[in-house]
Motif scaffolding. Structure first.
Motif, PDB file in Angstrom:
ATOM      1  N   THR A 132       3.045  65.689  -1.420  1.00 32.37           N
ATOM      2  CA  THR A 132       4.151  65.187  -1.334  1.00 32.37           C
ATOM      3  C   THR A 132       4.253  64.277   0.037  1.00 32.37           C
ATOM      4  O   THR A 132       4.960  63.410   0.305  1.00 32.37           O
ATOM      5  N   LEU A 133       5.016  65.488   0.639  1.00 29.26           N
ATOM      6  CA  LEU A 133       5.404  65.139   1.689  1.00 29.26           C
ATOM      7  C   LEU A 133       4.232  64.315   2.546  1.00 29.26           C
ATOM      8  O   LEU A 133       4.782  63.529   3.235  1.00 29.26           O
ATOM      9  N   ILE A 134       3.277  65.100   3.248  1.00 30.04           N
ATOM     10  CA  ILE A 134       2.238  63.969   4.146  1.00 30.04           C
ATOM     11  C   ILE A 134       2.093  62.745   3.312  1.00 30.04           C
ATOM     12  O   ILE A 134       1.844  62.015   3.977  1.00 30.04           O
ATOM     13  N   SER A 135       1.969  62.302   1.636  1.00 32.73           N
ATOM     14  CA  SER A 135       1.808  61.177   0.994  1.00 32.73           C
ATOM     15  C   SER A 135       3.263  60.156   1.786  1.00 32.73           C
ATOM     16  O   SER A 135       3.002  58.651   1.885  1.00 32.73           O
ATOM     17  N   VAL A 136       4.519  60.537   1.317  1.00 26.13           N
ATOM     18  CA  VAL A 136       5.242  60.035   1.900  1.00 26.13           C
ATOM     19  C   VAL A 136       6.123  59.646   3.505  1.00 26.13           C
ATOM     20  O   VAL A 136       5.724  58.459   3.717  1.00 26.13           O
ATOM     21  N   LEU A 137       5.784  60.536   4.232  1.00 24.00           N
ATOM     22  CA  LEU A 137       6.009  60.701   5.226  1.00 24.00           C
ATOM     23  C   LEU A 137       4.657  59.799   6.374  1.00 24.00           C
ATOM     24  O   LEU A 137       5.115  58.546   7.789  1.00 24.00           O
ATOM     25  N   ALA A 138       3.047  60.094   5.851  1.00 19.50           N
ATOM     26  CA  ALA A 138       1.889  59.478   6.238  1.00 19.50           C
ATOM     27  C   ALA A 138       1.606  57.975   5.806  1.00 19.50           C
ATOM     28  O   ALA A 138       1.383  57.661   6.797  1.00 19.50           O
ATOM     29  N   ILE A 139       1.095  58.939   4.984  1.00 15.91           N
ATOM     30  CA  ILE A 139       0.141  58.002   4.045  1.00 15.91           C
ATOM     31  C   ILE A 139       0.969  56.545   4.001  1.00 15.91           C
ATOM     32  O   ILE A 139       0.486  54.991   3.565  1.00 15.91           O
ATOM     33  N   LEU A 140       1.963  56.237   3.479  1.00 15.44           N
ATOM     34  CA  LEU A 140       2.794  55.528   2.914  1.00 15.44           C
ATOM     35  C   LEU A 140       2.732  54.305   3.998  1.00 15.44           C
ATOM     36  O   LEU A 140       3.426  53.260   3.852  1.00 15.44           O
TER      37      LEU A 140
ATOM     38  N   THR B 159      -6.025  58.981   7.618  1.00 19.37           N
ATOM     39  CA  THR B 159      -6.206  57.459   8.166  1.00 19.37           C
ATOM     40  C   THR B 159      -7.183  56.796   7.729  1.00 19.37           C
ATOM     41  O   THR B 159      -7.194  55.222   7.847  1.00 19.37           O
ATOM     42  N   VAL B 160      -8.304  57.182   6.723  1.00 14.55           N
ATOM     43  CA  VAL B 160      -9.153  56.220   5.686  1.00 14.55           C
ATOM     44  C   VAL B 160      -8.363  56.139   4.732  1.00 14.55           C
ATOM     45  O   VAL B 160      -9.335  55.395   4.098  1.00 14.55           O
ATOM     46  N   TYR B 161      -7.318  56.682   4.062  1.00 13.78           N
ATOM     47  CA  TYR B 161      -6.711  56.640   2.844  1.00 13.78           C
ATOM     48  C   TYR B 161      -6.319  55.174   2.600  1.00 13.78           C
ATOM     49  O   TYR B 161      -6.205  54.449   1.536  1.00 13.78           O
ATOM     50  N   PRO B 162      -5.330  54.976   4.049  1.00 18.02           N
ATOM     51  CA  PRO B 162      -4.526  53.246   3.797  1.00 18.02           C
ATOM     52  C   PRO B 162      -6.144  52.073   3.502  1.00 18.02           C
ATOM     53  O   PRO B 162      -5.202  51.431   2.874  1.00 18.02           O
ATOM     54  N   ILE B 163      -7.247  52.049   4.232  1.00 20.43           N
ATOM     55  CA  ILE B 163      -8.050  51.789   4.030  1.00 20.43           C
ATOM     56  C   ILE B 163      -8.594  51.148   2.444  1.00 20.43           C
ATOM     57  O   ILE B 163      -8.598  50.320   1.888  1.00 20.43           O
ATOM     58  N   VAL B 164      -8.760  52.333   1.847  1.00 20.22           N
ATOM     59  CA  VAL B 164      -9.119  52.318   0.545  1.00 20.22           C
ATOM     60  C   VAL B 164      -7.833  52.230  -0.491  1.00 20.22           C
ATOM     61  O   VAL B 164      -8.244  50.863  -1.066  1.00 20.22           O
TER      62      VAL B 164
ATOM     63  N   LEU C   9       2.947  47.446  -4.727  1.00 21.68           N
ATOM     64  CA  LEU C   9       2.030  47.665  -4.797  1.00 21.68           C
ATOM     65  C   LEU C   9       1.168  48.848  -4.339  1.00 21.68           C
ATOM     66  O   LEU C   9       0.628  50.204  -5.066  1.00 21.68           O
ATOM     67  N   THR C  10       2.030  49.225  -3.433  1.00 18.91           N
ATOM     68  CA  THR C  10       0.903  50.180  -2.061  1.00 18.91           C
ATOM     69  C   THR C  10       2.138  51.698  -2.749  1.00 18.91           C
ATOM     70  O   THR C  10       1.537  52.757  -3.505  1.00 18.91           O
ATOM     71  N   VAL C  11       3.623  51.366  -3.281  1.00 17.97           N
ATOM     72  CA  VAL C  11       3.777  53.004  -3.790  1.00 17.97           C
ATOM     73  C   VAL C  11       3.147  53.135  -5.249  1.00 17.97           C
ATOM     74  O   VAL C  11       3.318  54.319  -5.532  1.00 17.97           O
ATOM     75  N   LEU C  12       3.022  52.223  -6.365  1.00 22.85           N
ATOM     76  CA  LEU C  12       2.466  52.633  -7.455  1.00 22.85           C
ATOM     77  C   LEU C  12       1.335  53.522  -7.155  1.00 22.85           C
ATOM     78  O   LEU C  12       1.133  54.186  -7.867  1.00 22.85           O
ATOM     79  N   TRP C  13       0.480  53.005  -6.465  1.00 22.43           N
ATOM     80  CA  TRP C  13      -1.118  53.105  -6.061  1.00 22.43           C
ATOM     81  C   TRP C  13      -0.655  54.855  -5.497  1.00 22.43           C
ATOM     82  O   TRP C  13      -1.579  55.506  -6.353  1.00 22.43           O
ATOM     83  N   VAL C  14      -0.014  54.923  -4.631  1.00 19.63           N
ATOM     84  CA  VAL C  14       0.535  56.280  -3.802  1.00 19.63           C
ATOM     85  C   VAL C  14       0.907  57.223  -4.990  1.00 19.63           C
ATOM     86  O   VAL C  14       0.012  58.248  -4.862  1.00 19.63           O
TER      87      VAL C  14
END
Length: 435
Positions: free
Chosen positions: A154-162, A308-313, A350-355
């Motif tokens: 969850t921490l990685i998703s909020v601080l990096a992926i989002l 880094t590839v997750y945001p492309i998807v 939509l981005t927050v919903l997807w994550v």
């Protein structure tokens, strides 16, 4: 241009899909396309070589697949120029009609959701191994709460992926894609080095499969290859973001990207399989000792690669949801939607919903290997089936010579048939394994 079809305009002109100031260079396109393909599938390639029955059968399957993979990318670039659309689903709808478009959108959402879940599972597994290494202890002893995968992921998703997923255009990813590509290449080099260096913990003679057990076992690696090389979902968006949008230029970008990707995958698959033989794990990093310095660095860098590839998807999945938002608002509120789909409020929502959805699924998914077959099956539709249909529909309205038209129609039919076979075989095998 959104509502145009090829029959509504002169076929001699090759309309360039509209994009907001296309500024992506050819090198940037190569890196984004390469990074789209260099994902979690890299970890499974040594296991795929084992399932295929050895290096030679696996290479044969990989080379045959590479022909269709490159062909699919070139076809999508050609179809995008013919249809004048800037998204994968828009190209399919513009050439094949609204019914096929709806089917494409459904497959798109399911496939990209499952890919995102798989990426998060890989990130979570690597973080768990790193936490176990940093905080060693006896198995009965409980680990601190901050090492729990639910917290770290969850921490990685909020601080990096989002934050990486927030930008509007995919061209931004050319910077992070370079970093992710280098991380994937490092993993391949580490696997090659470990084979020749032969650490103490790996000083044993691996049992190698002498031949495939059956043709079914050879075909069973198609889902892993489709999962590994999948970059076709991003092809249209990348093509429409390029400054030089010619078919020959796009073909060169596609060939260079997939050949580089094939080299990385082949090195990983061959040397990972030769190191462990039939004892290789479905996740090659799990086969190595956890305290090896090179493997620790590989875990960290590969985690960065997947981040880094997750945001492309996510960008691709968000584009489908934005189209659905636009059509739904137009149906309910008329030509003026309540909010612009590409605006910051809708885009971030939509981005927050997807994550959130993919993170929830990843935390409750028991095993990554259970969904690779399904992902590979659905991916085959974007690699084989939809490009084949687009090619058949495009040449039916384009001025093409009779011999060329006959050849292209035959190739389109072959692509559809091969994709249907791969989809059916991999999906049935994955469901049977689940049951």
């Amino acid at each position: 241009m959104e509502g145009q079809t090829p029959g509504d305009r002169g076929l001699s002109e090759k309309p360039v899909p509209t994009a907001a100031r296309p500024s992506l260079s050819s090198l940037g396109a190569v890196f984004i396309l390469l990074k789209s393909a260099l994902g979690a599938g890299l970890l499974s390639f040594p296991w795929a070589f084992h399932k295929a029955g050895g290096v030679a059968p696996a290479f044969l399957v990989e080379l045959v697949s590479l022909v269709f993979l490159i062909s699919g990318l070139v076809i999508l670039g050609y179809a995008a120029s013919v249809s004048g659309q800037a998204t994968y689903q828009g190209v399919v709808g513009g050439l094949c009609g609204p019914t096929i478009r709806k089917l494409c959108e459904a497959c798109f959402i399911i496939n990209l959701l499952m890919i995102s879940v798989a990426f998060l599972r890989v990130i979570g597994d690597q973080l768990e191994k790193l936490c176990d290494l940093l905080l060693p202890g006896a198995p009965p002893a409980p680990q601190p709460w901050y090492t729990d995968q639910r917290f770290t992921l969850t921490l990685i998703s909020v601080l990096a992926i989002l934050p990486l997923s927030a930008p509007r255009e995919i061209g931004f990813q050319k910077y992070t894609s370079i970093l992710g590509t280098l991380a994937a290449c490092y993993l391949a080099l580490v696997i090659v080095a470990q084979y020749y260096l032969g650490p103490q913990d790996l000083a044993r003679e691996p049992r190698l499969a002498s031949s495939p057990s059956s043709w079914a076992s050879v075909f069973s690696v198609f889902p892993t290859i489709c999962f590994g090389f999948q970059c076709h979902e991003a092809a249209v968006s990348i093509y429409c973001s390029m400054r030089h949008q010619s078919l020959g230029h796009w073909a060169l970008v596609s060939v260079l990207s997939l050949l580089a990707c094939c080299l990385v995958y082949s090195l990983t698959g061959v040397y990972g399989f030769l190191t462990f033989g039939t004892d290789v794990s479905a996740d090659i990093l799990m086969s190595y000792p956890g305290n090896d310095g090179l493997i620790i660095v590989a875990r960290v860098l590969f985690t960065v690669s997947i981040v880094t590839v997750y945001p492309i998807v996510l960008f691709l999945g968000r584009s489908v949801m934005q189209d659905l938002w636009r059509r739904g608002c137009c149906w309910a509120c008329g030509p003026q939607p309540l909010a612009e789909p590409s605006g910051p409020w809708v885009r971030m929502s939509l981005t927050v919903l997807w994550v959130t959805v993919t993170l929830t699924m990843a935390l409750f998914l028991p095993d990554l290997s259970e969904i690779i077959g399904i992902i590979g099956g659905v991916s085959s539709s974007f690699i084989f089936i939809f490009p084949g249909l687009c090619l058949i529909c495009a040449i039916s309205v384009e001025p093409v010579g009779p011999r060329v038209k006959c050849f292209l129609e035959a190739w389109g039919v072959v692509s559809v048939l091969v994709g249907t076979f791969v989809f059916g075989q991999s999906t049935v095998a994955a469901v049977m394994e689940l049951l």
